[in-house]
Write an enzyme that holds these catalytic residues in place. Sequence first.
Site, PDB file in Angstrom:
ATOM      1  CG  ASP A  87      -2.031  -0.723   1.242  1.00  0.00           C
ATOM      2  OD1 ASP A  87      -2.122  -1.861   0.383  1.00  0.00           O
ATOM      3  OD2 ASP A  87      -3.264  -0.669   2.133  1.00  0.00           O
ATOM      4  CG  HIS A 138      -4.558   2.922  -1.007  1.00  0.00           C
ATOM      5  ND1 HIS A 138      -5.434   2.210  -0.100  1.00  0.00           N
ATOM      6  CD2 HIS A 138      -3.653   2.843  -0.106  1.00  0.00           C
ATOM      7  CE1 HIS A 138      -5.082   2.226   0.995  1.00  0.00           C
ATOM      8  NE2 HIS A 138      -4.113   2.547   1.180  1.00  0.00           N
ATOM      9  CG  HIS A 142      -3.540   6.935   2.627  1.00  0.00           C
ATOM     10  ND1 HIS A 142      -4.197   7.114   3.936  1.00  0.00           N
ATOM     11  CD2 HIS A 142      -3.330   5.680   2.350  1.00  0.00           C
ATOM     12  CE1 HIS A 142      -3.649   5.716   4.430  1.00  0.00           C
ATOM     13  NE2 HIS A 142      -3.201   5.036   3.447  1.00  0.00           N
ATOM     14  CG  HIS A 234       2.160  -0.120   4.494  1.00  0.00           C
ATOM     15  ND1 HIS A 234       1.793  -1.009   5.169  1.00  0.00           N
ATOM     16  CD2 HIS A 234       1.294   0.838   4.219  1.00  0.00           C
ATOM     17  CE1 HIS A 234       0.402  -0.692   5.719  1.00  0.00           C
ATOM     18  NE2 HIS A 234       0.151   0.179   5.061  1.00  0.00           N
TER      19      HIS A 234
END
Length: 264
Positions: A87, A138, A142, A234
Amino acid sequence: MRLRAVLATGLTLILLGGCGDGPATERRAAGPDPVASAPLPAEPTPSATPRPTRGTPPRRLVRPLPPKLPAGLRRTTGARTVALTFDDGPDPTWTPKVLDRLRAARVTATFCVVGTQARRHPELVRRIVREGHQLCNHSWNHDMQLARRPVAEIRRDLLRTNAAIRAAVPGAKVPFYRQPGGRWTAEVVTVAKQLGMRSLHWHVDPQDWGKPTAATIAKRVRAAARPGSVVLLHDGGGDRAATLAACPRLIADLKRRYGIARLR
């Protein structure tokens, strides 16, 4: 008259100093750190909620978070093999190194990319696709609260992110959406589905966003992984040196125990 002139000059200097926002270096240092993904963090208290800047209307939140995860989330692979997901990238420092690790191990993963990062680093989006990995939306920036905003705003955010991805890779497939922070609502799941994306959650979260050691990350993944697990890691949003260092060990372990494959 001389005294009045001195007093007036001093007052002017004080007012000018009070209106400034400090040297450029201080403004940069005071900027917010990227927020890493985390499973359903607690609601912020009113005192902890950042206030909007003067003249900027607050962005509307129209619904609370549900007490449990909504239906329709993908949390497993549906097979014995496990899936790796990364991510908050693409990041120019960490994403290339993660890709190198995956290539060395001969495995593929799903990269949940942030729209602003995809716009800044289209060459990394191209490399992700070129090396056989999968893409996941995503959100644009964010936004941890995106799922609580008006449906029209959710839709604009997801479409804008997909547009940034496809500007880098025309015609790119984006089969998944992952809500930042895992702060899902039924509304964001519905919007993602309407746009042709399945909502991708996870089963294993070693909390690498909290910056544990590489050994701790690998240990947590090993302890929590089961057949079909979707593992959250991540490649952006901060210093990912520990995640990078953990990759060879945890990938070797998962390959041996379950096998690693792309999500389908």
